[in-house]
Design a protein around this motif. Structure first.
Motif, PDB file in Angstrom:
ATOM      1  N   TYR A  30     115.138  -4.068  86.621  1.00 28.38           N
ATOM      2  CA  TYR A  30     115.817  -5.299  86.232  1.00 28.38           C
ATOM      3  C   TYR A  30     116.726  -5.788  87.355  1.00 28.38           C
ATOM      4  O   TYR A  30     116.799  -6.998  87.632  1.00 28.38           O
ATOM      5  N   ARG A  31     117.411  -4.868  88.017  1.00 33.59           N
ATOM      6  CA  ARG A  31     118.292  -5.284  89.115  1.00 33.59           C
ATOM      7  C   ARG A  31     117.490  -5.867  90.270  1.00 33.59           C
ATOM      8  O   ARG A  31     117.907  -6.865  90.881  1.00 33.59           O
ATOM      9  N   ALA A  32     116.326  -5.308  90.568  1.00 36.07           N
ATOM     10  CA  ALA A  32     115.485  -5.876  91.623  1.00 36.07           C
ATOM     11  C   ALA A  32     115.066  -7.293  91.274  1.00 36.07           C
ATOM     12  O   ALA A  32     115.043  -8.185  92.148  1.00 36.07           O
ATOM     13  N   LEU A  33     114.777  -7.542  90.009  1.00 33.37           N
ATOM     14  CA  LEU A  33     114.369  -8.890  89.609  1.00 33.37           C
ATOM     15  C   LEU A  33     115.564  -9.837  89.592  1.00 33.37           C
ATOM     16  O   LEU A  33     115.409 -11.035  89.864  1.00 33.37           O
ATOM     17  N   GLU A  34     116.751  -9.349  89.276  1.00 28.56           N
ATOM     18  CA  GLU A  34     117.941 -10.187  89.425  1.00 28.56           C
ATOM     19  C   GLU A  34     118.099 -10.645  90.868  1.00 28.56           C
ATOM     20  O   GLU A  34     118.438 -11.805  91.145  1.00 28.56           O
ATOM     21  N   ILE A  35     117.847  -9.741  91.813  1.00 31.03           N
ATOM     22  CA  ILE A  35     117.924 -10.116  93.222  1.00 31.03           C
ATOM     23  C   ILE A  35     116.866 -11.164  93.550  1.00 31.03           C
ATOM     24  O   ILE A  35     117.131 -12.139  94.265  1.00 31.03           O
ATOM     25  N   ALA A  36     115.659 -10.989  93.024  1.00 20.39           N
ATOM     26  CA  ALA A  36     114.595 -11.968  93.264  1.00 20.39           C
ATOM     27  C   ALA A  36     114.976 -13.342  92.734  1.00 20.39           C
ATOM     28  O   ALA A  36     114.535 -14.369  93.273  1.00 20.39           O
ATOM     29  N   PHE A  37     115.822 -13.378  91.686  1.00 16.45           N
ATOM     30  CA  PHE A  37     116.259 -14.651  91.109  1.00 16.45           C
ATOM     31  C   PHE A  37     117.611 -15.106  91.656  1.00 16.45           C
ATOM     32  O   PHE A  37     118.269 -15.947  91.064  1.00 16.45           O
ATOM     33  N   GLU A  46     124.562  -9.513  77.919  1.00 15.39           N
ATOM     34  CA  GLU A  46     123.238 -10.097  78.133  1.00 15.39           C
ATOM     35  C   GLU A  46     122.236  -9.036  78.563  1.00 15.39           C
ATOM     36  O   GLU A  46     121.136  -8.928  78.002  1.00 15.39           O
ATOM     37  N   ARG A  47     122.629  -8.257  79.561  1.00 14.41           N
ATOM     38  CA  ARG A  47     121.731  -7.206  80.053  1.00 14.41           C
ATOM     39  C   ARG A  47     121.394  -6.225  78.924  1.00 14.41           C
ATOM     40  O   ARG A  47     120.232  -5.804  78.780  1.00 14.41           O
ATOM     41  N   GLY A  48     122.393  -5.858  78.114  1.00 12.07           N
ATOM     42  CA  GLY A  48     122.152  -4.914  77.038  1.00 12.07           C
ATOM     43  C   GLY A  48     121.147  -5.441  76.025  1.00 12.07           C
ATOM     44  O   GLY A  48     120.289  -4.685  75.540  1.00 12.07           O
ATOM     45  N   LEU A  49     121.255  -6.724  75.698  1.00  9.29           N
ATOM     46  CA  LEU A  49     120.313  -7.297  74.736  1.00  9.29           C
ATOM     47  C   LEU A  49     118.902  -7.305  75.302  1.00  9.29           C
ATOM     48  O   LEU A  49     117.942  -6.919  74.612  1.00  9.29           O
ATOM     49  N   TRP A  50     118.746  -7.738  76.547  1.00 14.72           N
ATOM     50  CA  TRP A  50     117.400  -7.777  77.128  1.00 14.72           C
ATOM     51  C   TRP A  50     116.825  -6.373  77.260  1.00 14.72           C
ATOM     52  O   TRP A  50     115.609  -6.179  77.123  1.00 14.72           O
ATOM     53  N   ARG A  51     117.686  -5.413  77.514  1.00 16.59           N
ATOM     54  CA  ARG A  51     117.187  -4.026  77.571  1.00 16.59           C
ATOM     55  C   ARG A  51     116.624  -3.611  76.226  1.00 16.59           C
ATOM     56  O   ARG A  51     115.565  -2.972  76.149  1.00 16.59           O
ATOM     57  N   GLU A  52     117.318  -3.951  75.140  1.00 14.92           N
ATOM     58  CA  GLU A  52     116.851  -3.564  73.813  1.00 14.92           C
ATOM     59  C   GLU A  52     115.604  -4.321  73.388  1.00 14.92           C
ATOM     60  O   GLU A  52     114.754  -3.790  72.659  1.00 14.92           O
ATOM     61  N   LEU A  53     115.475  -5.567  73.840  1.00 15.37           N
ATOM     62  CA  LEU A  53     114.321  -6.378  73.449  1.00 15.37           C
ATOM     63  C   LEU A  53     113.092  -6.115  74.312  1.00 15.37           C
ATOM     64  O   LEU A  53     111.977  -6.468  73.917  1.00 15.37           O
ATOM     65  N   SER A  54     113.285  -5.522  75.477  1.00 20.29           N
ATOM     66  CA  SER A  54     112.176  -5.337  76.413  1.00 20.29           C
ATOM     67  C   SER A  54     111.098  -4.418  75.838  1.00 20.29           C
ATOM     68  O   SER A  54     111.401  -3.371  75.253  1.00 20.29           O
ATOM     69  N   ASP A  55     109.851  -4.820  76.023  1.00 20.56           N
ATOM     70  CA  ASP A  55     108.715  -3.945  75.767  1.00 20.56           C
ATOM     71  C   ASP A  55     108.434  -3.200  77.070  1.00 20.56           C
ATOM     72  O   ASP A  55     107.694  -3.682  77.938  1.00 20.56           O
ATOM     73  N   LEU A 207     122.733 -15.495  68.767  1.00 22.09           N
ATOM     74  CA  LEU A 207     124.144 -15.139  68.619  1.00 22.09           C
ATOM     75  C   LEU A 207     124.756 -14.650  69.925  1.00 22.09           C
ATOM     76  O   LEU A 207     125.968 -14.388  69.971  1.00 22.09           O
ATOM     77  N   LEU A 208     123.953 -14.522  70.973  1.00 20.31           N
ATOM     78  CA  LEU A 208     124.461 -14.002  72.240  1.00 20.31           C
ATOM     79  C   LEU A 208     125.583 -14.908  72.750  1.00 20.31           C
ATOM     80  O   LEU A 208     125.398 -16.103  72.934  1.00 20.31           O
ATOM     81  N   ASP A 209     126.735 -14.299  72.977  1.00 18.94           N
ATOM     82  CA  ASP A 209     127.939 -15.091  73.280  1.00 18.94           C
ATOM     83  C   ASP A 209     128.873 -14.282  74.165  1.00 18.94           C
ATOM     84  O   ASP A 209     130.018 -14.020  73.813  1.00 18.94           O
ATOM     85  N   ALA A 210     128.367 -13.883  75.326  1.00 18.67           N
ATOM     86  CA  ALA A 210     129.163 -13.061  76.237  1.00 18.67           C
ATOM     87  C   ALA A 210     130.370 -13.853  76.727  1.00 18.67           C
ATOM     88  O   ALA A 210     130.220 -14.965  77.244  1.00 18.67           O
ATOM     89  N   PRO A 211     131.582 -13.333  76.573  1.00 22.43           N
ATOM     90  CA  PRO A 211     132.774 -14.072  77.011  1.00 22.43           C
ATOM     91  C   PRO A 211     132.710 -14.509  78.461  1.00 22.43           C
ATOM     92  O   PRO A 211     133.167 -15.607  78.809  1.00 22.43           O
ATOM     93  N   GLY A 212     132.116 -13.699  79.316  1.00 22.78           N
ATOM     94  CA  GLY A 212     132.051 -14.047  80.728  1.00 22.78           C
ATOM     95  C   GLY A 212     131.092 -15.167  81.047  1.00 22.78           C
ATOM     96  O   GLY A 212     131.088 -15.672  82.179  1.00 22.78           O
ATOM     97  N   SER A 213     130.275 -15.562  80.076  1.00 20.82           N
ATOM     98  CA  SER A 213     129.302 -16.639  80.294  1.00 20.82           C
ATOM     99  C   SER A 213     129.661 -17.927  79.556  1.00 20.82           C
ATOM    100  O   SER A 213     128.874 -18.869  79.529  1.00 20.82           O
ATOM    101  N   ARG A 214     130.841 -17.975  78.947  1.00 16.33           N
ATOM    102  CA  ARG A 214     131.194 -19.151  78.146  1.00 16.33           C
ATOM    103  C   ARG A 214     131.573 -20.359  78.981  1.00 16.33           C
ATOM    104  O   ARG A 214     131.481 -21.502  78.518  1.00 16.33           O
ATOM    105  N   GLY A 215     132.046 -20.157  80.197  1.00 21.50           N
ATOM    106  CA  GLY A 215     132.380 -21.281  81.072  1.00 21.50           C
ATOM    107  C   GLY A 215     133.467 -22.183  80.521  1.00 21.50           C
ATOM    108  O   GLY A 215     133.408 -23.405  80.693  1.00 21.50           O
ATOM    109  N   GLY A 216     134.451 -21.604  79.865  1.00 18.89           N
ATOM    110  CA  GLY A 216     135.553 -22.392  79.323  1.00 18.89           C
ATOM    111  C   GLY A 216     135.340 -22.869  77.905  1.00 18.89           C
ATOM    112  O   GLY A 216     136.239 -23.497  77.317  1.00 18.89           O
ATOM    113  N   TYR A 217     134.178 -22.623  77.335  1.00 23.52           N
ATOM    114  CA  TYR A 217     133.911 -23.041  75.956  1.00 23.52           C
ATOM    115  C   TYR A 217     134.432 -22.006  74.963  1.00 23.52           C
ATOM    116  O   TYR A 217     134.662 -20.845  75.321  1.00 23.52           O
ATOM    117  N   SER A 218     134.576 -22.441  73.729  1.00 26.83           N
ATOM    118  CA  SER A 218     135.043 -21.563  72.659  1.00 26.83           C
ATOM    119  C   SER A 218     133.998 -20.510  72.346  1.00 26.83           C
ATOM    120  O   SER A 218     132.824 -20.629  72.742  1.00 26.83           O
TER     121      SER A 218
END
Length: 426
Positions: A30-37, A46-55, A207-218
């Motif tokens: 996943y980290r290698a693909l983050e670098i690719a992006f 976010e990472r935790g959710l995608w880890r749990e959803l990944s096949d 429901l994903l609502d990571a505080p660090g990704s809110r960008g000033g929103y509630s």
């Protein structure tokens, strides 16, 4: 060696090998693909959710020695198609190659291997959203759905209700109300091509609502529309607000709407009336709605919505016969299609499609009869969900009519009265 170190490795190039990921290798992959992006690390939530959803057994990794240098993943989805069936579909995701290993055929090798795997699993369809749309046409993915983004000035438009609804609006905790909202969402899936079943675990994505990704929103908010008498859920909307104050203390905040679902036009209008009348805000935005969204016809001034059209879901027929048999058709059709497919040779050839029209079922089998329409699998993907007509694709030179009248007949049959739409990314 970490994926970060691999990006700057100067050792001699080895021929990368491609294999299925082991669960313990997921973080490295996943980290290698983050670098690719681009390199930005996702928030832990976010990472935790995608880890749990990944096949993980569907994740392919390209290895250069001990380092992951590319990859491609897939989710196991169910997707609604014209006629209301929900078909097993591969949701292709996290496709990328490190900058050090591009232009060497690695992406083509990954995509080809993945298509073989999808075919072996018996999935007739594959879909993806593209960070760079120009890439995926050569692998047989056709643009199958569009999305509308809207920017609406509060106070400049009114929502016309189609009639009175016996509805009560109330604010609710997003997590506590999620089970009821998911049941309503599930009831909507077969009604619109392109919508995805949210299989176990996927109810967490809205429901994903990571505080660090809110960008000033509630934090995420939720409003429910319920029947006044029974309390039954009739609709819901999820949103966040960013209240901003101008230099003269005039509020100028923005409401960012995440999703809206409703059982009836009246409830849909009531929810939008609420969203467009929140105090201390002047703008309402939503990133993705269908191109035939009712809001276009509910507001007093559609020009004020500032609609913007963007590509959304790319569709690929992995098994032409099965995919065309399982969808519904809007009109009777009998046509021989001459299909070309560079990456899935089992699709190449002539296919006779027959359907008696809505509710009549369909057959699609190989045939030696003369071809009546010629097209490639990418073009079939663009037409498959019914949002783009074969006639429009023919006007772009992507369909060749070999029997007069065959194009009009097939174009009517493939069309959908309801515009296809992807409700969320993956």
């Amino acid at each position: 060696m970490t994926a970060d170190a691999a990006a700057s490795d100067t050792s001699p190039l080895r021929a990368p090998t491609i294999r299925t990921l082991n669960p313990a290798e997921w973080d490295t992959w996943y980290r290698a693909l983050e670098i690719a992006f681009g390199g930005r690390e996702e928030e832990p939530e976010e990472r935790g959710l995608w880890r749990e959803l990944s096949d993980v057994d569907r994740a392919l990794a390209a290895w250069d020695g001990p380092a992951v240098v590319g990859g491609a993943g897939a989710f196991s989805f169910g997707m609604a198609v014209p006629g209301g069936a929900v078909l097993p579909t591969a949701g292709v995701t996290m496709v990328g190659v490190l900058p050090t290993h591009r232009r060497r055929g690695l992406l083509t090798a990954l995509m080809s291997r993945q298509l073989d795997d999808i075919h072996e699993r018996g999935e007739a369809l594959a879909v993806l959203t593209a960070s760079e749309p120009a890439i995926y046409g050569r692998y047989g993915y056709g643009l199958g759905t569009w999305r509308l983004s809207l920017t609406i000035p509060r106070g400049k438009v009114r929502v016309h209700s189609p009639g009175d609804a016996a509805v009560r609006l109330r604010l609710a905790d997003p997590a506590e109300s999620s089970p009821a909202c998911e049941r309503l969402y599930a009831s909507r899936v077969p009604l619109r091509p392109g919508m995805l079943e949210r299989r176990p675990g996927w109810e967490r994505l809205p429901l994903l609502d990571a505080p660090g990704s809110r960008g000033g929103y509630s934090p995420l908010q939720c409003v429910l529309a319920q029947d006044r008498e029974s309390g039954r859920l009739l609709g819901y909307a999820r949103y966040a607000a960013n209240v901003a104050w101008g230099p003269t203390d005039i509020p100028g905040g923005t409401v960012k709407v995440r999703d809206v679902e409703a059982e009836s036009p009246q409830v849909y209008a009531a929810l939008w009336s609420f969203l467009l009348d929140l105090d201390l805000t002047e703008t309402v935005t939503i990133r993705s709605r269908p191109v035939d969204d009712p809001l276009l016809h509910l507001v007093s001034d559609p020009r004020r919505l500032e609609p913007r059209l963007s590509d959304s879901l790319f569709v690929r027929l992995v098994d032409v016969g099965a995919a065309l048999r399982e969808r519904g058709y809007a009109a009777p059709v009998e046509v021989v299609l001459d299909v070309t497919d560079e990456f899935c040779p089992w699709n190449t050839g002539r296919w006779k499609l027959h359907s008696g029209g809505p509710g009549k079922g369909a057959s699609c089998e190989r045939t030696a009869e003369s071809a009546e329409l010629a097209l490639n699998v990418r073009t079939l993907g663009s037409a498959y969900l019914g949002g783009t007509t074969l006639a429009a694709l023919a006007a772009a030179g992507r369909v060749t009519e070999l029997r007069q009248g065959a194009l009009a007949e097939a174009s009517r049959a493939f069309a959908s009265d309801i515009a296809p739409w992807l409700p969320h990314g993956f």
